[in-house]
Design an enzyme around this catalytic site. Structure first.
Site, PDB file in Angstrom:
ATOM      1  N   SER A 218       0.804  -1.220   0.000  1.00 55.72           N
ATOM      2  CA  SER A 218       0.000   0.000   0.000  1.00 55.72           C
ATOM      3  C   SER A 218       0.836   1.267   0.000  1.00 55.72           C
ATOM      4  O   SER A 218       0.497   2.246  -0.645  1.00 55.72           O
ATOM      5  CB  SER A 218      -0.927   0.011   1.219  1.00 55.72           C
ATOM      6  N   CYS A 219       1.943   1.257   0.711  1.00 59.75           N
ATOM      7  CA  CYS A 219       2.646   2.531   0.863  1.00 59.75           C
ATOM      8  C   CYS A 219       4.138   2.453   0.630  1.00 59.75           C
ATOM      9  O   CYS A 219       4.816   3.468   0.675  1.00 59.75           O
ATOM     10  CB  CYS A 219       2.416   3.100   2.264  1.00 59.75           C
ATOM     11  N   GLY A 220       4.700   1.267   0.404  1.00 57.59           N
ATOM     12  CA  GLY A 220       6.123   1.200   0.126  1.00 57.59           C
ATOM     13  C   GLY A 220       6.958   1.496   1.344  1.00 57.59           C
ATOM     14  O   GLY A 220       6.646   1.070   2.446  1.00 57.59           O
TER      15      GLY A 220
END
Length: 285
Positions: free
Chosen positions: A114-116
């Protein structure tokens, strides 16, 4: 590898009626990226284009910038106790003489779909590791994009999403020319992975920096996506959803044109407005 999608049983309820049927889901599996034999990062991704994903990740980390700096990428056997190959571990070997930045070698991180790399990057890190400045070329006129051209890009991206049609559960990233020609599109459960797959393929083909191109992402524009655009030399990043404040800060500092909420003829230009053909009244207001 046949693992992009998987089938699962689902109970479907429509107007009070229940039926049992198989449903097609996007696959999500971990990928461990090793650099010269050393564990570097684990990301949750949709299997496929794994070598491009690993190469693009290392571009964003400032490790790679040219095709000749990449010696090889291989799947690692023996990734499990019984020694079988899961195709979930890759080892990237760099060419002799490639300098390994300390910020990369000292990290061993877990990234999510989702966000790295949440909270990892900073403006200073991008500033010190970026190989190229965001410009439009020395002997070429400035990139100038009509809002009407940007408005049609999401539909072109959507038309090229093959797996999304079957699952409805994938992010996508597409690379366009300044004239709106689709150069490449990649899908993944993680939006940052989709961008890495685009950039990694460009590295393997010797096409970096990606000057005079437009990167379109199907979700929001996080700081990390702006970072990846800057590290690949991409001058324009457009997203169908909102940018983060830090993404806007990075765009303003680096010269990146950042467009958000690109939905039909509606869009917000957050930075780099000199590349957008705005009406004079709007530019003055």
């Amino acid at each position: 590898m046949g693992r992009v999608t998987e089938r699962r049983k689902v109970i479907r309820i429509r107007d009070g009626a229940e039926t049992t049927r198989p449903d097609t889901l996007v696959a999500e599996e971990p990928l461990e990226i090793r650099l010269n034999g050393k564990a570097l990062a684990i990301t949750m991704r949709t299997p496929g284009d794994d070598f491009a994903l690993a190469a693009g990740f290392l571009v964003s980390e400032g490790v790679l910038g040219r095709a000749d700096e990449l010696q090889s990428i291989v799947y690692c056997a023996g990734a499990t106790v019984d020694g079988s190959n899961t195709y979930n571990v890759v080892d990237v070997r760099t060419a002799p003489g490639v300098v390994m930045p300390a910020i990369t070698l000292e990290r061993n991180v877990y990234t999510t779909s989702s966000c790295g790399l949440c909270g990892k990057a900073s403006l200073d890190a991008v500033r010190t590791t970026a190989r190229w400045t965001i410009d439009d070329g020395d002997d070429a006129p400035p990139v100038r994009l009509e809002p009407a051209l940007l408005a049609v890009l999401p539909d072109r991206l959507r038309a090229a999403q093959r797996v999304f049609d079957r699952t409805g559960g994938l992010h996508a990233a597409a690379l366009f020319t300044e004239d709106g020609e689709l150069l490449d599109v990649r899908e993944d459960v993680g939006r940052h992975n989709a961008v890495d797959k685009l950039v990694g393929r460009a590295l393997q083909d010797g096409r970096l920096p990606l000057s005079r191109t437009v990167l379109l992402v199907s979700g929001r524009a996080s700081f990390e996506l702006a970072q990846k655009a800057v590290m690949a030399g991409i001058p324009v990043l457009a997203a169908v959803s909102a940018p983060s404040s830090l993404a806007v800060d990075l765009a303003a500092e680096s010269g990146l044109t950042l467009v958000g909420f690109l939905r039909g003829a509606s869009m917000n230009v957050y930075a780099g407005e000199h590349r957008i053909a705005l009406r004079a009244a709007a530019a003055q207001g």
